[in-house]
Design an enzyme around this catalytic site. Structure first.
Site, PDB file in Angstrom:
ATOM      1  N   ARG A 111      46.409  48.147  36.896  1.00 25.87           N
ATOM      2  CA  ARG A 111      45.518  47.071  36.453  1.00 25.87           C
ATOM      3  C   ARG A 111      45.603  46.885  34.923  1.00 25.87           C
ATOM      4  O   ARG A 111      45.749  47.851  34.185  1.00 25.87           O
ATOM      5  CB  ARG A 111      44.086  47.456  36.853  1.00 25.87           C
ATOM      6  CG  ARG A 111      43.075  46.363  36.677  1.00 25.87           C
ATOM      7  CD  ARG A 111      41.669  46.927  36.737  1.00 25.87           C
ATOM      8  NE  ARG A 111      41.351  47.599  37.982  1.00 25.87           N
ATOM      9  CZ  ARG A 111      40.896  46.989  39.070  1.00 25.87           C
ATOM     10  NH1 ARG A 111      40.753  45.684  39.075  1.00 25.87           N
ATOM     11  NH2 ARG A 111      40.593  47.673  40.151  1.00 25.87           N
ATOM     12  N   GLU A 113      50.107  29.221  39.506  1.00 22.78           N
ATOM     13  CA  GLU A 113      49.229  28.047  39.576  1.00 22.78           C
ATOM     14  C   GLU A 113      48.917  27.459  38.204  1.00 22.78           C
ATOM     15  O   GLU A 113      48.357  26.365  38.101  1.00 22.78           O
ATOM     16  CB  GLU A 113      47.930  28.397  40.327  1.00 22.78           C
ATOM     17  CG  GLU A 113      46.916  29.211  39.560  1.00 22.78           C
ATOM     18  CD  GLU A 113      47.219  30.699  39.455  1.00 22.78           C
ATOM     19  OE1 GLU A 113      46.365  31.433  38.920  1.00 22.78           O
ATOM     20  OE2 GLU A 113      48.302  31.135  39.891  1.00 22.78           O
ATOM     21  N   ARG A 161      46.194  39.135  31.128  1.00 25.02           N
ATOM     22  CA  ARG A 161      45.596  40.442  31.451  1.00 25.02           C
ATOM     23  C   ARG A 161      46.183  40.972  32.759  1.00 25.02           C
ATOM     24  O   ARG A 161      45.471  41.422  33.656  1.00 25.02           O
ATOM     25  CB  ARG A 161      44.071  40.320  31.554  1.00 25.02           C
ATOM     26  CG  ARG A 161      43.392  39.994  30.250  1.00 25.02           C
ATOM     27  CD  ARG A 161      41.920  39.670  30.428  1.00 25.02           C
ATOM     28  NE  ARG A 161      41.236  40.723  31.156  1.00 25.02           N
ATOM     29  CZ  ARG A 161      40.177  40.539  31.912  1.00 25.02           C
ATOM     30  NH1 ARG A 161      39.685  39.343  32.075  1.00 25.02           N
ATOM     31  NH2 ARG A 161      39.612  41.541  32.523  1.00 25.02           N
ATOM     32  N   GLU A 198      38.772  38.355  38.619  1.00 28.54           N
ATOM     33  CA  GLU A 198      38.316  39.741  38.437  1.00 28.54           C
ATOM     34  C   GLU A 198      38.345  40.430  39.798  1.00 28.54           C
ATOM     35  O   GLU A 198      37.486  40.176  40.645  1.00 28.54           O
ATOM     36  CB  GLU A 198      36.903  39.774  37.852  1.00 28.54           C
ATOM     37  CG  GLU A 198      36.792  39.169  36.465  1.00 28.54           C
ATOM     38  CD  GLU A 198      37.487  40.011  35.408  1.00 28.54           C
ATOM     39  OE1 GLU A 198      37.696  41.228  35.638  1.00 28.54           O
ATOM     40  OE2 GLU A 198      37.842  39.454  34.352  1.00 28.54           O
ATOM     41  N   SER A 199      39.324  41.295  40.008  1.00 28.89           N
ATOM     42  CA  SER A 199      39.511  41.895  41.336  1.00 28.89           C
ATOM     43  C   SER A 199      38.308  42.726  41.782  1.00 28.89           C
ATOM     44  O   SER A 199      37.962  42.740  42.962  1.00 28.89           O
ATOM     45  CB  SER A 199      40.792  42.737  41.376  1.00 28.89           C
ATOM     46  OG  SER A 199      40.741  43.771  40.421  1.00 28.89           O
ATOM     47  N   CYS A 220      48.020  37.871  40.523  1.00 22.77           N
ATOM     48  CA  CYS A 220      47.309  38.672  39.531  1.00 22.77           C
ATOM     49  C   CYS A 220      46.226  39.528  40.216  1.00 22.77           C
ATOM     50  O   CYS A 220      46.544  40.503  40.869  1.00 22.77           O
ATOM     51  CB  CYS A 220      46.754  37.783  38.419  1.00 22.77           C
ATOM     52  SG  CYS A 220      46.366  38.679  36.896  1.00 22.77           S
ATOM     53  N   HIS A 230      50.683  34.105  37.139  1.00 23.01           N
ATOM     54  CA  HIS A 230      49.910  32.963  37.649  1.00 23.01           C
ATOM     55  C   HIS A 230      50.799  31.741  37.839  1.00 23.01           C
ATOM     56  O   HIS A 230      50.914  30.908  36.937  1.00 23.01           O
ATOM     57  CB  HIS A 230      48.800  32.598  36.656  1.00 23.01           C
ATOM     58  CG  HIS A 230      47.714  33.602  36.541  1.00 23.01           C
ATOM     59  ND1 HIS A 230      46.562  33.540  37.286  1.00 23.01           N
ATOM     60  CD2 HIS A 230      47.601  34.699  35.765  1.00 23.01           C
ATOM     61  CE1 HIS A 230      45.772  34.563  36.963  1.00 23.01           C
ATOM     62  NE2 HIS A 230      46.388  35.280  36.050  1.00 23.01           N
TER      63      HIS A 230
END
Length: 194
Positions: free
Chosen positions: A108, A173, A136, A50-51, A81, A171
Site C-alpha cells: 500500500r 479512468e 498514492r 481509500e481501500s 489502485c 488509474h
C-alpha cells in the site's frame, strides 16, 4: 452486445469509470447498497480511493459476502489502485485483507503520499503503450505463478490478470485512453456468452 457494468460507488473515483463506460455506450449500475448487488450486471469495477474505508463500508452495508461470491463464481472484475488492494490476497505488513481473490501480495502507498504521484507512458501486455497515472499508488510485490503479469514499471509489478480478475496499480479512468476499459469489457462479453 448489450452489457451492464456494476461500479462500487461507496467511495473513491467511481464517476470517472462511469464516464468512460458511458462514452463507450455501456450502461452502469452504481453499487451503493445491498439491493444493488442483487441486480444483474456483467462485470464489476472496484475504483481507486481509500481501500480501508471501502472495506469497512462493504461490511457495514452487508455487501461484502455477496460481491465476493460473484467474483469467486467468475464475474469479471477490474480493480484500480485501491480496488487492486481489495482484490489482493495479502497486504504487506497488514492483516486486514478484503476480498483476497488474487493470489498476490500488494504494498500500500508504495510510491509515497500525494507528492509521490506521477505519470508515465508504459507497455501493458495485450494493450500496448498506455498513459499510466499513479496517485498514492500501491505496487504488487509478489504473485504466484498462476497470475499473469501485464505490466512492470521500474521492475515493480503494476498490472496483473488472474482468471476473471484484472488488478492495476494506476488509474486508467483518469486518462482519455479507453483501451483498458475495452479490454475489460471484452472479458465481460465472453463471460456473458458462457
Amino acid at each position: 452486445m448489450y452489457m451492464k457494468i456494476g461500479i462500487l460507488s461507496v467511495q473513491g473515483a467511481f464517476i470517472e469509470h462511469k464516464n468512460i463506460l458511458k462514452k463507450l455506450g455501456v450502461e452502469c449500475i452504481e453499487i451503493r447498497q445491498k439491493f444493488h448487488v442483487n441486480m444483474d450486471f456483467d462485470g464489476l469495477i472496484l475504483p481507486g480511493g481509500e481501500s480501508t474505508v471501502m472495506r469497512k463500508l462493504l461490511y457495514d452495508l452487508d455487501m461484502f459476502n455477496d460481491l465476493k461470491e460473484k467474483i469467486l463464481i467468475g464475474l469479471p472484475v477490474m480493480g484500480t489502485c485501491a480496488g487492486a488492494i481489495l482484490l489482493s490476497e495479502k497486504i504487506e505488513g497488514e492483516g486486514n485483507v478484503c476480498f483476497g481473490t488474487i493470489p498476490m501480495t500488494i504494498k500500500r502507498n508504495a510510491y509515497g503520499r500525494q507528492l509521490g504521484s506521477f505519470s508515465i507512458d508504459h507497455e501493458i501486455k495485450n494493450i500496448g503503450v498506455f498513459p499510466m497515472r499513479f496517485i498514492r499508488a500501491p505496487y504488487i510485490s509478489h504473485v504466484t505463478p498462476r497470475v499473469e503479469i501485464l505490466s512492470k514499471v521500474d521492475n515493480k509489478i503494476v498490472g496483473v490478470e488472474y482468471n476473471n480478475q484484472i488488478a492495476l496499480s494506476f488509474h486508467p479512468e483518469l486518462t482519455e485512453d479507453d483501451r483498458i476499459h475495452k479490454y475489460f469489457l471484452d472479458k465481460c462479453c465472453k463471460f456473458k456468452l458462457k
